[in-house]
Scaffold this motif. Structure first.
Motif, short mmCIF file in Angstrom:
data_model
loop_
_atom_site.label_atom_id
_atom_site.label_comp_id
_atom_site.label_asym_id
_atom_site.label_seq_id
_atom_site.Cartn_x
_atom_site.Cartn_y
_atom_site.Cartn_z
N ASN A 2 -1.79 -1.47 18.42
CA ASN A 2 -2.79 -2.39 17.89
C ASN A 2 -2.82 -2.45 16.37
N LEU A 3 -2.00 -1.65 15.71
CA LEU A 3 -1.94 -1.69 14.25
C LEU A 3 -1.65 -3.11 13.78
N ASP A 4 -2.49 -3.62 12.90
CA ASP A 4 -2.37 -4.99 12.41
C ASP A 4 -1.74 -4.97 11.02
N MET A 5 -0.56 -5.56 10.90
CA MET A 5 0.13 -5.61 9.61
C MET A 5 1.18 -6.72 9.66
N PRO A 6 1.68 -7.15 8.52
CA PRO A 6 2.73 -8.17 8.51
C PRO A 6 4.00 -7.66 9.18
N ASN A 7 4.92 -8.58 9.47
CA ASN A 7 6.17 -8.21 10.12
C ASN A 7 6.96 -7.19 9.30
N SER A 8 6.86 -7.28 8.01
CA SER A 8 7.57 -6.34 7.13
C SER A 8 6.67 -5.18 6.71
N GLY A 9 5.69 -4.85 7.58
CA GLY A 9 4.65 -3.89 7.22
C GLY A 9 5.16 -2.53 6.81
N ASN A 29 4.78 -1.06 3.06
CA ASN A 29 3.72 -0.05 2.99
C ASN A 29 4.38 1.33 3.04
N GLU A 30 4.76 1.82 1.89
CA GLU A 30 5.51 3.07 1.81
C GLU A 30 4.70 4.23 2.38
N GLY A 31 5.34 4.99 3.29
CA GLY A 31 4.72 6.17 3.88
C GLY A 31 3.84 5.90 5.08
N LEU A 32 3.61 4.63 5.43
CA LEU A 32 2.70 4.31 6.53
C LEU A 32 3.22 4.84 7.86
N GLN A 33 4.50 4.64 8.14
CA GLN A 33 5.03 5.02 9.45
C GLN A 33 4.87 6.52 9.69
N THR A 34 5.07 7.32 8.66
CA THR A 34 4.91 8.77 8.79
C THR A 34 3.45 9.16 8.96
N ASN A 91 0.85 -1.19 0.00
CA ASN A 91 0.00 0.00 0.00
C ASN A 91 0.89 1.24 0.00
N TYR A 92 0.40 2.30 -0.63
CA TYR A 92 1.19 3.53 -0.72
C TYR A 92 0.44 4.67 -0.02
N PHE A 93 1.13 5.34 0.90
CA PHE A 93 0.57 6.46 1.64
C PHE A 93 1.37 7.71 1.29
N GLU A 94 0.78 8.57 0.51
CA GLU A 94 1.47 9.80 0.12
C GLU A 94 1.68 10.69 1.34
N PRO A 95 2.75 11.48 1.40
CA PRO A 95 2.93 12.41 2.52
C PRO A 95 1.70 13.28 2.72
N GLY A 96 1.25 13.41 3.97
CA GLY A 96 0.03 14.14 4.27
C GLY A 96 -1.15 13.26 4.57
N THR A 97 -1.00 11.94 4.27
CA THR A 97 -2.05 10.98 4.59
C THR A 97 -2.03 10.69 6.10
N VAL A 98 -3.21 10.39 6.67
CA VAL A 98 -3.32 10.10 8.10
C VAL A 98 -3.90 8.70 8.30
N VAL A 99 -3.27 7.91 9.15
CA VAL A 99 -3.79 6.61 9.60
C VAL A 99 -3.80 6.67 11.12
N SER A 100 -4.98 6.65 11.74
CA SER A 100 -5.05 6.88 13.18
C SER A 100 -5.91 5.85 13.88
#
Length: 435
Positions: free
Chosen positions: A198-205, A209-214, A183-192
């Motif tokens: 509790n974020l559910d994702m694979p070990n290499s998430g 998933n580019e941009g997710l951590q930001t 999945n691609y998260f452009e800068p400025g995207t919010v995941v809250s």
């Protein structure tokens, strides 16, 4: 020695007075501030559906429970201390306007003028009997961006693989967000969510998933709009004006014909017969009502539906090729598929985020689209789950809010229109302290 001792005694009294009386002032000021903050929130919350006088009275009642008159006096907060108005965030300025519902200013004071100053204990020995204390609290309404364009769910938001989210789009869950990979998260995207652990994702998430951590944020929302959804839909049956979109006339309703009957043109000629509804069944610029019988289901056949509001108790199926433009469709049906589509449902006009053309679906049940969901300035409000399958392309300006879960699977583009084309979307105000 006696004079020197008296001198030191006076120093001790002053120092003790500074410590004791200043701490007393700080304690009283804190209590004033808490009372003013609580009263301001109560006033603005109540002002949403009440007049200024009623809301101001509630603020005073709320404050009185925090400020007993035996300590703070009867004039600590009066009706003139509660003012409604507007808040300019750019200049941090409050402007009084008693007709406004967007901001409130509340003050509380202990002063000589009001006859309730803070009484000193020790400093009165050196001639300082009282202190004046005053506090102010300003609350303002705002709309969280997640509710304007984004996916918001009380339960899980489940997004699988190969999805793209552009700047400004928001994904929020009051439980947790589940993601797969690519999945691609452009800068400025919010995941809250309330707890990022509790974020559910694979070990290499994060690597997959580019941009997710930001994009990650913590937070929780009360779903105020969904709390009021039954009342909103109920108001449609009688065409009450409060919640009608601007293209609908209030006070007039049109009873949609049974689907097995023919639709007639102005000359009385029958132009359609069938087992579903078509755009010709609906009266434009009007609240259309349709009550189900038998199975409790109805089908909207392919075509462009525009400029009306439909309220029903049916399970509504959108046949392939349905396009909704400047339309509100609401149902009290509570089934998990109270809105459903096999494929190719377009919610809103594909106009590259131009003004107007949006559409809203409201249901006390759930929404399910099997394939090819397209949203352009569109909104889905559901008490149940919102589910849509892969290949939902061309999403520009989407607001999905669910009291259940949102399941979006894979291969989707989720765009952001900076609120353009969402002018008629339904939103609930939230409240925050701004000063």
């Amino acid at each position: 020695m006696t004079i020197l001792a008296l001198f030191f005694v006076m120093i001790c009294v002053v120092m003790g007075g500074v410590a004791i009386d200043f701490n007393k002032v700080i304690s009283e000021r804190t209590q004033l501030q808490v009372a003013a903050d609580t009263a301001a929130h109560a006033a603005l919350y109540t002002r949403e559906k009440n007049d200024a006088f009623t809301s101001s009275a509630l603020a005073l009642t709320t404050a009185s429970s925090y400020l007993p008159t035996s300590i703070f006096g009867e004039a600590v907060m009066t009706s003139t201390d509660v003012k409604f108005g507007t808040w300019d965030a750019a200049t941090s300025t409050f402007t009084a306007n008693n007709t406004s519902k967007s901001a409130v200013q509340v003050r509380a004071k202990m002063t000589e003028v009001r006859g309730n100053p803070s009484q000193n204990l020790l400093l009165r020995i050196v001639g300082k009997d009282t202190f004046d204390i005053g506090v102010e609290s300003v609350y303002s309404t705002y709309y969280p961006p997640c509710f304007t364009e984004g996916f918001v769910a009380e339960e899980v938001v489940d997004i699988q693989s190969n999805n793209s989210f552009t700047d400004g789009f928001c994904i929020h869950s009051n439980e947790y967000v589940s993601l797969n990979q690519n999945n691609y998260f452009e800068p400025g995207t919010v995941v809250s969510m309330p707890n990022l652990d509790n974020l559910d994702m694979p070990n290499s998430g994060f690597e997959k998933n580019e941009g997710l951590q930001t994009a990650l944020r913590t937070g929780a929302y009360r779903l105020r709009l969904l709390n009021d959804l039954p009342n909103i839909i109920d108001s449609f049956w009688s065409a009450e004006p409060e919640h009608l979109p601007p293209y609908i006339s209030s006070g007039y309703v049109y009873e949609v014909w049974e689907p097995e009957l023919a639709v007639a043109d102005p000359d009385g000629n029958k132009i359609y017969t069938g087992n579903g509804l078509t755009p010709q069944h609906f009266e434009p610029n009007t609240v259309n009502r349709f009550n189900c019988a038998g199975s409790g289901k109805i089908t909207l056949k392919g075509g462009v539906y525009s400029n009306f509001l439909l309220v029903s108790d049916c399970e509504i199926k959108f046949a392939s090729g349905v396009m909704l433009e400047d339309v509100v469709i609401a149902t009290t049906n509570t089934s998990a598929t109270s809105f459903n589509s096999p494929s190719d449902l377009s919610i809103g006009r594909d106009d590259n985020c131009a003004a107007g053309g949006g559409a809203t679906l409201m249901t006390l049940g759930g929404f399910n689209a099997a394939a090819s969901l397209n949203v352009f300035g569109g909104q889905i409000l559901a008490i149940g789950d919102i589910e849509f399958a892969a290949n939902a392309d061309g999403i520009q300006g989407a607001s999905f809010v669910s009291y259940g879960m949102i399941d979006g699977t894979s291969n989707m583009d989720m765009g952001f229109c900076q609120n353009n084309g969402m002018e008629n979307a339904y939103r609930a105000e939230y409240f925050r302290m701004v000063n």
